[in-house]
Design a protein around this motif. Structure first.
Motif, short mmCIF file in Angstrom:
data_model
loop_
_atom_site.label_atom_id
_atom_site.label_comp_id
_atom_site.label_asym_id
_atom_site.label_seq_id
_atom_site.Cartn_x
_atom_site.Cartn_y
_atom_site.Cartn_z
N ASP A 291 -9.04 3.57 -2.65
CA ASP A 291 -8.87 2.36 -3.44
C ASP A 291 -7.62 1.64 -2.91
O ASP A 291 -7.01 2.08 -1.92
CB ASP A 291 -8.76 2.67 -4.93
CG ASP A 291 -7.65 3.68 -5.24
OD1 ASP A 291 -6.78 3.92 -4.37
OD2 ASP A 291 -7.66 4.22 -6.36
N ILE A 292 -7.23 0.55 -3.56
CA ILE A 292 -6.09 -0.22 -3.06
C ILE A 292 -4.81 0.62 -3.05
O ILE A 292 -4.05 0.62 -2.08
CB ILE A 292 -5.91 -1.52 -3.88
CG1 ILE A 292 -7.07 -2.48 -3.60
CG2 ILE A 292 -4.58 -2.18 -3.54
CD1 ILE A 292 -7.08 -3.73 -4.46
N ALA A 293 -4.58 1.36 -4.12
CA ALA A 293 -3.37 2.19 -4.18
C ALA A 293 -3.38 3.25 -3.09
O ALA A 293 -2.35 3.50 -2.44
CB ALA A 293 -3.26 2.84 -5.56
N GLY A 294 -4.53 3.87 -2.88
CA GLY A 294 -4.63 4.87 -1.83
C GLY A 294 -4.44 4.28 -0.45
O GLY A 294 -3.82 4.89 0.43
N ALA A 295 -4.96 3.07 -0.25
CA ALA A 295 -4.79 2.39 1.04
C ALA A 295 -3.31 2.11 1.31
O ALA A 295 -2.81 2.36 2.42
CB ALA A 295 -5.59 1.09 1.05
N LYS A 296 -2.63 1.62 0.31
CA LYS A 296 -1.20 1.33 0.48
C LYS A 296 -0.42 2.60 0.82
O LYS A 296 0.49 2.57 1.67
CB LYS A 296 -0.64 0.71 -0.80
CG LYS A 296 -1.04 -0.73 -1.03
CD LYS A 296 -0.39 -1.26 -2.30
CE LYS A 296 -0.72 -2.71 -2.54
NZ LYS A 296 -0.09 -3.22 -3.79
N ALA A 297 -0.77 3.69 0.19
CA ALA A 297 -0.05 4.95 0.43
C ALA A 297 -0.23 5.42 1.86
O ALA A 297 0.73 5.86 2.52
CB ALA A 297 -0.52 6.01 -0.56
N ILE A 298 -1.45 5.33 2.37
CA ILE A 298 -1.71 5.76 3.74
C ILE A 298 -1.02 4.84 4.74
O ILE A 298 -0.36 5.30 5.69
CB ILE A 298 -3.22 5.81 4.03
CG1 ILE A 298 -3.89 6.91 3.19
CG2 ILE A 298 -3.48 6.05 5.52
CD1 ILE A 298 -5.40 6.90 3.25
N VAL A 299 -1.15 3.54 4.54
CA VAL A 299 -0.55 2.60 5.49
C VAL A 299 0.97 2.76 5.50
O VAL A 299 1.61 2.66 6.57
CB VAL A 299 -0.95 1.15 5.17
CG1 VAL A 299 -0.26 0.18 6.12
CG2 VAL A 299 -2.47 0.98 5.28
N ALA A 300 1.56 3.02 4.36
CA ALA A 300 3.01 3.21 4.31
C ALA A 300 3.44 4.38 5.19
O ALA A 300 4.53 4.36 5.78
CB ALA A 300 3.46 3.45 2.87
#
Length: 210
Positions: free
Chosen positions: A11-20
């Protein structure tokens, strides 16, 4: 040679965590089709807002209404939008025309194209930016990969950059690099690793040396 991270099962939160974790090692972050289906183009905007230095690819797999769908993706922050190679030439032309208005790019995905060389040559003439060979999820389950497909299209593509996607891991990356694509697209080969940052760093190192 550039490295693209494909995000599909988040999801969006998971995507942000990985990209970070891996942003410093990737050139492009792909908001995959499953994410777009689940979250909409809000996901593209959220990642672009959070990581403005990264190019965001919206994997819409456009099949119709190319101009309109590219316009909406670009409005959300996409720098690259995907169109299916099996779509009509008019759809691809519309996508290219719309992208050129904003400086965005079009990647044509040749997944399920039967005559790769012939279609790659046709698509190349339409002015697209990238042409991608792609072993999809279902293909990978059957043990297929796109390495030979990449070599095939590189023999006919003269204008666009070439890309490869589908099941690429650290163990197969040297074979991919040997085929000399302009863009290497990796999903689970990074996101499925226990240490995503280390996997992305090593892939970036290998790609940068090519």
């Amino acid at each position: 040679m550039k490295l693209q991270l494909a995000l599909d099962l988040v999801d969006i939160a998971g995507a942000k965590a990985i990209v970070a974790e891996v942003a410093e090692f990737i050139d492009i972050v792909e908001i995959g089709t499953p994410v777009v289906i689940n979250e909409g183009l809000h996901a593209v905007k959220a990642i672009k807002d959070a990581f403005p230095a990264l190019t965001v690819l919206a994997d819409l797999k456009i099949m119709d209404a190319g101009g309109y769908e590219v316009m909406k993706a670009v409005e959300a922050g996409a720098g690259i939008v995907t169109v299916l190679g099996v779509s009509d030439d008019s759809t691809i032309r519309g996508a290219v025309e719309e992208a050129k208005k904003t400086g965005a790019e079009i990647l044509v995905d040749l997944i399920n194209v039967k005559d790769l060389k012939a279609r790659a040559a046709e698509v190349d003439a339409l002015g697209v930016d990238y042409i991608c060979v792609h072993s999809g999820y279902d293909h990978q389950a059957e043990g297929k990969n796109s390495f030979e497909d990449l070599r095939a299209i590189k023999s006919v593509v003269t204008k666009a950059k070439t890309a490869i996607a589908g099941g690429i891991k650290l163990s197969t990356l040297p074979e991919v690099i040997a085929a000399n694509p302009d863009l290497v697209i990796v999903g689970g080969g990074i996101t499925g690793e226990a240490d995503q940052k280390a996997a992305a760093a090593e892939m970036k190192r290998l790609v940068s040396q090519a």
